[in-house]
Design a protein around this motif. Sequence first.
Motif, PDB file in Angstrom:
ATOM      1  N   ALA A 124       0.589  -1.372   0.779  1.00 24.66           N
ATOM      2  CA  ALA A 124      -0.014  -0.309   0.173  1.00 24.66           C
ATOM      3  C   ALA A 124       1.078   1.233   0.222  1.00 24.66           C
ATOM      4  CB  ALA A 124      -0.864   0.158   1.247  1.00 24.66           C
ATOM      5  N   TRP A 125       2.351   1.241   0.492  1.00 24.52           N
ATOM      6  CA  TRP A 125       2.816   2.375   0.810  1.00 24.52           C
ATOM      7  C   TRP A 125       4.488   2.030   0.663  1.00 24.52           C
ATOM      8  CZ3 TRP A 125       2.081   6.065   5.175  1.00 24.52           C
ATOM      9  CH2 TRP A 125       2.602   7.198   5.405  1.00 24.52           C
ATOM     10  N   PRO A 126       4.640   2.070  -0.894  1.00 21.24           N
ATOM     11  CA  PRO A 126       6.634   1.716  -0.889  1.00 21.24           C
ATOM     12  C   PRO A 126       6.791   2.510  -0.517  1.00 21.24           C
ATOM     13  CG  PRO A 126       4.799   2.617  -2.399  1.00 21.24           C
ATOM     14  CD  PRO A 126       4.249   2.853  -2.331  1.00 21.24           C
ATOM     15  N   PRO A 127       8.130   1.800  -0.071  1.00 23.04           N
ATOM     16  CA  PRO A 127       9.050   1.995   1.148  1.00 23.04           C
ATOM     17  C   PRO A 127       9.905   3.108   0.890  1.00 23.04           C
ATOM     18  CG  PRO A 127       9.518  -0.608   0.696  1.00 23.04           C
ATOM     19  CD  PRO A 127       8.653   0.281  -0.115  1.00 23.04           C
ATOM     20  N   HIS A 128      10.523   3.322  -0.243  1.00 22.37           N
ATOM     21  CA  HIS A 128      10.991   5.244  -0.528  1.00 22.37           C
ATOM     22  C   HIS A 128      10.349   6.332  -0.218  1.00 22.37           C
ATOM     23  CE1 HIS A 128       9.365   3.764  -4.376  1.00 22.37           C
ATOM     24  NE2 HIS A 128       9.127   5.196  -4.573  1.00 22.37           N
ATOM     25  N   ALA A 129       8.689   5.907  -0.212  1.00 26.10           N
ATOM     26  CA  ALA A 129       7.395   6.992  -0.279  1.00 26.10           C
ATOM     27  C   ALA A 129       7.216   7.249   1.270  1.00 26.10           C
ATOM     28  CB  ALA A 129       6.195   6.171  -0.799  1.00 26.10           C
ATOM     29  N   ARG A 130       7.656   6.127   2.032  1.00 16.24           N
ATOM     30  CA  ARG A 130       7.153   5.942   3.440  1.00 16.24           C
ATOM     31  C   ARG A 130       8.531   6.470   4.019  1.00 16.24           C
ATOM     32  NH1 ARG A 130       4.663   0.657   6.896  1.00 16.24           N
ATOM     33  NH2 ARG A 130       4.441   0.351   4.488  1.00 16.24           N
ATOM     34  N   GLY A 201      -4.402   0.991  -9.883  1.00 14.83           N
ATOM     35  CA  GLY A 201      -3.716   1.285 -11.000  1.00 14.83           C
ATOM     36  C   GLY A 201      -2.132   2.374 -10.440  1.00 14.83           C
ATOM     37  N   ARG A 202      -1.301   2.441 -10.971  1.00  8.10           N
ATOM     38  CA  ARG A 202      -0.367   2.893 -10.394  1.00  8.10           C
ATOM     39  C   ARG A 202      -0.309   5.062 -10.834  1.00  8.10           C
ATOM     40  NH1 ARG A 202       4.991   1.505 -11.757  1.00  8.10           N
ATOM     41  NH2 ARG A 202       6.393   3.739 -12.876  1.00  8.10           N
ATOM     42  N   SER A 203       0.810   4.057  -9.090  1.00  7.39           N
ATOM     43  CA  SER A 203       0.928   5.775  -9.064  1.00  7.39           C
ATOM     44  C   SER A 203       1.473   6.653  -9.637  1.00  7.39           C
ATOM     45  CB  SER A 203       1.461   6.164  -7.304  1.00  7.39           C
ATOM     46  OG  SER A 203       1.705   7.071  -7.141  1.00  7.39           O
ATOM     47  N   LYS A 204       1.343   8.197  -9.700  1.00  6.49           N
ATOM     48  CA  LYS A 204       1.754   9.409 -10.229  1.00  6.49           C
ATOM     49  C   LYS A 204       2.986   9.446  -9.770  1.00  6.49           C
ATOM     50  CE  LYS A 204      -2.143   9.259 -11.497  1.00  6.49           C
ATOM     51  NZ  LYS A 204      -3.653   8.811 -11.501  1.00  6.49           N
ATOM     52  N   VAL A 205       2.841   9.436  -8.308  1.00  6.99           N
ATOM     53  CA  VAL A 205       3.791  10.288  -7.624  1.00  6.99           C
ATOM     54  C   VAL A 205       4.073   9.338  -7.310  1.00  6.99           C
ATOM     55  CG1 VAL A 205       3.942  11.592  -5.826  1.00  6.99           C
ATOM     56  CG2 VAL A 205       1.874  12.873  -7.639  1.00  6.99           C
ATOM     57  N   THR A 206       4.574   8.332  -5.593  1.00  7.63           N
ATOM     58  CA  THR A 206       4.649   7.461  -4.929  1.00  7.63           C
ATOM     59  C   THR A 206       5.123   6.707  -5.617  1.00  7.63           C
ATOM     60  OG1 THR A 206       2.655   7.016  -3.931  1.00  7.63           O
ATOM     61  CG2 THR A 206       3.891   8.855  -3.031  1.00  7.63           C
ATOM     62  N   GLY A 207       4.813   6.463  -6.702  1.00 10.27           N
ATOM     63  CA  GLY A 207       4.219   4.451  -7.352  1.00 10.27           C
ATOM     64  C   GLY A 207       6.366   4.416  -8.022  1.00 10.27           C
ATOM     65  N   THR A 208       6.381   5.323  -7.725  1.00 11.16           N
ATOM     66  CA  THR A 208       8.439   5.550  -8.458  1.00 11.16           C
ATOM     67  C   THR A 208       9.262   6.421  -7.850  1.00 11.16           C
ATOM     68  OG1 THR A 208       7.716   7.878  -9.496  1.00 11.16           O
ATOM     69  CG2 THR A 208       7.379   5.270 -10.526  1.00 11.16           C
ATOM     70  N   TRP A 209      10.549   6.101  -7.384  1.00  9.88           N
ATOM     71  CA  TRP A 209      12.004   7.033  -7.363  1.00  9.88           C
ATOM     72  C   TRP A 209      11.458   8.260  -7.665  1.00  9.88           C
ATOM     73  CZ3 TRP A 209      13.742   6.156  -2.565  1.00  9.88           C
ATOM     74  CH2 TRP A 209      14.443   5.240  -2.485  1.00  9.88           C
ATOM     75  N   ARG A 210      11.198   8.328  -8.596  1.00  6.48           N
ATOM     76  CA  ARG A 210      11.596   9.804  -9.423  1.00  6.48           C
ATOM     77  C   ARG A 210      10.498  10.807  -9.231  1.00  6.48           C
ATOM     78  NH1 ARG A 210      11.788  11.407 -16.204  1.00  6.48           N
ATOM     79  NH2 ARG A 210      11.617  13.231 -16.096  1.00  6.48           N
ATOM     80  N   GLY A 211       9.137  10.041  -9.228  1.00 12.53           N
ATOM     81  CA  GLY A 211       8.032  11.477  -8.548  1.00 12.53           C
ATOM     82  C   GLY A 211       8.309  11.452  -7.210  1.00 12.53           C
ATOM     83  N   THR A 212       8.438  10.336  -6.432  1.00 10.42           N
ATOM     84  CA  THR A 212       8.701  10.809  -5.017  1.00 10.42           C
ATOM     85  C   THR A 212       9.677  12.523  -4.885  1.00 10.42           C
ATOM     86  OG1 THR A 212       8.265   8.794  -4.120  1.00 10.42           O
ATOM     87  CG2 THR A 212       9.214  10.168  -2.551  1.00 10.42           C
TER      88      THR A 212
END
Length: 239
Positions: A124-130, A201-212
Amino acid sequence: MIDESPTSPDPVDVVLPCLNEAAALPWVLSRIPRHWRAIVVDNGSTDRSAETARAHGAHVVSEPRRGFGAACHAGLAAATADVVCFCDCDASLDPALLPALVALLTTSTADLVLGRRRPTAFRAWPPHARLANARLARLVRRRTGLPLRDLGPMRAARRTGLLTLDLTDRRSGYPLQMVVRAADAGWRVLETDVPYHPRTGRSKVTGTWRGTWHAVRDMRRVLDERPTPVTAHDGGEAQ
């Protein structure tokens, strides 16, 4: 900004910033409390998000300027209810929980109520985003003195109070700027736990390192701003 439906007298407006969330919208809109108005702000979707939102009874606003803050603020500008809630429309947060936040706003001393995300599953919450969120929360505590643990997107406040904050960020820093300026204005900010589910679906922000990274950059820019004089306002009082 294009406003596509008439003014609503509903007691609460729910702002749902939207970018390609057609798959999640039916469930999300089905969870909006009865007699509340859902304001779906289409931020340049290339799927059928706007059409899906209309088909499920939402008030649709089109905001061509890309950015999470641009979508949120367009929704706030379109709102007419005394109380305005914000919630992601990717099915990670359940709008059916919003009445509990509004109850805290209207029955306690809070002027702004935030939902602290509590993941229900690891994905639910990718480690890099958390980790990024935890770091930002520490900086917010240092900057504002508020004992916050999250900068989550589920929140409730009085519409007139939000407008006095004169929010200017139109990117990922918008939720943080709301908290910082509310603190500067002496608002009473309350945090309460809400379940946080894997999104549709796919996150536009926290789903990727770049978005985060882009989100953190936007938020650090907000934290680096000099305190903005804001007229003291009791967000809990209707104006």
